[in-house]
Design a protein around this motif. Structure first.
Motif, short mmCIF file in Angstrom:
data_model
loop_
_atom_site.label_atom_id
_atom_site.label_comp_id
_atom_site.label_asym_id
_atom_site.label_seq_id
_atom_site.Cartn_x
_atom_site.Cartn_y
_atom_site.Cartn_z
N ILE A 97 52.98 -37.60 11.51
CA ILE A 97 53.58 -38.50 10.52
C ILE A 97 53.29 -38.00 9.10
CG2 ILE A 97 53.58 -40.85 9.60
CD1 ILE A 97 54.98 -40.42 12.33
N LYS A 98 52.13 -37.44 8.91
CA LYS A 98 51.83 -36.82 7.61
C LYS A 98 52.78 -35.66 7.35
CE LYS A 98 48.03 -34.79 4.95
NZ LYS A 98 46.58 -34.41 4.97
N GLN A 99 53.08 -34.89 8.37
CA GLN A 99 54.02 -33.78 8.22
C GLN A 99 55.41 -34.30 7.86
OE1 GLN A 99 53.93 -30.93 11.41
NE2 GLN A 99 55.93 -30.09 10.89
N VAL A 100 55.82 -35.42 8.47
CA VAL A 100 57.12 -36.01 8.12
C VAL A 100 57.15 -36.41 6.64
CG1 VAL A 100 58.62 -38.01 8.50
CG2 VAL A 100 57.62 -36.82 10.45
N LEU A 101 56.08 -37.05 6.17
CA LEU A 101 56.02 -37.46 4.77
C LEU A 101 56.11 -36.25 3.83
CD1 LEU A 101 53.25 -40.19 5.03
CD2 LEU A 101 55.60 -40.56 4.26
N ILE A 102 55.38 -35.19 4.16
CA ILE A 102 55.42 -33.99 3.34
C ILE A 102 56.83 -33.40 3.32
CG2 ILE A 102 54.61 -31.60 3.19
CD1 ILE A 102 51.87 -32.62 4.19
N ASN A 103 57.47 -33.38 4.49
CA ASN A 103 58.83 -32.86 4.57
C ASN A 103 59.79 -33.67 3.69
OD1 ASN A 103 58.02 -30.93 6.41
ND2 ASN A 103 58.78 -32.04 8.19
N LEU A 104 59.71 -35.01 3.79
CA LEU A 104 60.65 -35.86 3.07
C LEU A 104 60.43 -35.81 1.57
CD1 LEU A 104 60.91 -39.03 5.36
CD2 LEU A 104 62.23 -36.91 5.43
N VAL A 105 59.16 -35.85 1.15
CA VAL A 105 58.88 -35.79 -0.29
C VAL A 105 59.25 -34.42 -0.85
CG1 VAL A 105 57.08 -35.88 -2.04
CG2 VAL A 105 57.10 -37.57 -0.20
N SER A 106 58.94 -33.36 -0.13
CA SER A 106 59.30 -32.01 -0.59
C SER A 106 60.81 -31.87 -0.71
CB SER A 106 58.75 -30.96 0.38
OG SER A 106 57.34 -31.00 0.41
N ASN A 107 61.55 -32.46 0.21
CA ASN A 107 63.01 -32.43 0.14
C ASN A 107 63.50 -33.19 -1.09
OD1 ASN A 107 65.74 -31.99 1.58
ND2 ASN A 107 65.71 -34.19 1.18
N ALA A 108 62.89 -34.35 -1.37
CA ALA A 108 63.29 -35.13 -2.55
C ALA A 108 63.00 -34.37 -3.83
CB ALA A 108 62.55 -36.47 -2.55
N VAL A 109 61.86 -33.71 -3.89
CA VAL A 109 61.50 -32.92 -5.07
C VAL A 109 62.48 -31.77 -5.27
CG1 VAL A 109 59.78 -31.31 -5.96
CG2 VAL A 109 59.06 -33.53 -5.06
#
Length: 301
Positions: A194-206
């Motif tokens: 789930i931490k990996q999902v959050l990193i993926n989604l925030v990195s995509n938003a950035v």
């Protein structure tokens, strides 16, 4: 090109030859009885011959399908093993690079100039990108090989989200806001994934918004589910992007750079679905994007 083993070739040829022999015998028998028995017996013999040939064909086809499935499983497992070795070999030097860069960022060797800080942030960002990519490739290979399993534990989700946001703030220049008021929220999840999902989604938003834009991470709870949303006020997405966002190799038409691997959102969807959750997006062209996922509090059943 697929290689057929000699033993397999022999088995297939044996089936075909035996069927042809049976057909020849039945044809001879049909010729012998045609005058005495009449048309009905001949038709029956021909029907038996056809059934024999079809049976042999089906047997050969089933054998081929089983062999192909076994070969594909073997190749997928080999790929997963190779990616696992690669990911392990990459982790150690990345840990050294990140550790050294973080010590410099803390100012322990001495104060840094503004230009040095920018270079340091670039180093940290590159190390984080490689670390996430290696984990994504490892998860993808294991899922494709059918050997992936979740490590489910009761976890305080606000802590996971807060730690992820703090880590991302140290890497990205964007302002990342956490909106997660209220008491602790526990759920049965694989916290690392789930931490990996959050990193993926925030990195995509950035990656899809300018440096002066804000990325917001929100967490809320209902009776049975936890909802996490990652929002940006960037360029939004076109219809074509919305249709392909969770597929392999997605990067987006308005990405500020090409630093994304293209599999982060695809892997995120796989992880959420393994948890029996849902992931979806709400976006308008020119008005930003919200990517939202839900997780059952009790975990997958």
């Amino acid at each position: 090109m697929r290689l057929v083993r000699p033993a397999t070739q022999t088995h297939v040829l044996t089936l075909v030859l035996s069927s042809l022999c049976a057909l020849a015998v039945l044809v001879v028998a049909a010729a012998a009885v045609v005058r005495a028995a009449g048309l009905a017996v001949v038709v029956a013999i021909v029907a038996l011959a056809i059934a024999s040939v079809l049976g042999a064909f089906v047997a050969v086809r089933l054998h081929t399908l089983k062999r192909d499935a076994a070969e594909l499983e073997h190749l997928a497992r080999n790929r997963a093993d190779q990616v696992s070795v690669l990911a392990h070999e990459v982790r150690t030097p990345l840990a050294v690079i990140r550790g050294s860069a973080e010590l410099l960022a803390e100012g322990r060797p001495g104060p840094l100039t503004e230009r040095q800080v920018r270079f340091l942030r670039t180093i940290l960002g590159g190390a984080e990108t490689l670390s996430v990519l290696s984990e994504q490739l490892l998860v993808e290979a294991r899922i494709d090989a059918g050997i992936f399993s979740l490590r489910l534990e009761w976890t305080e989700l606000r802590t996971v989200v807060r730690e992820s946001v703090d880590e991302l703030r140290s890497v990205h220049g964007h302002r990342i806001v956490l909106d997660a008021p209220g008491p602790p929220v526990s759920a049965r999840i694989d916290a690392q994934l789930i931490k990996q999902v959050l990193i993926n989604l925030v990195s995509n938003a950035v990656r899809h918004s300018d440096d002066d834009r804000v990325v917001t991470v929100r967490l809320s709870r209902s009776e049975d589910d936890v909802t996490i949303a990652v929002s940006d006020d960037g360029a939004g997405m076109s219809v074509a992007e919305r249709q392909s966002i969770f597929t392999r190799n997605f990067s987006g038409e308005r990405s500020r750079d090409s630093g994304g691997s293209g599999i982060g959102l695809y892997i995120s969807r796989q992880i959420i679905e393994l948890h029996q959750g849902r992931i979806y997006l709400d976006t308008l062209l020119g008005r930003g994007t919200d990517i939202v996922f839900t997780l059952p509090i009790e975990g997958p059943r």
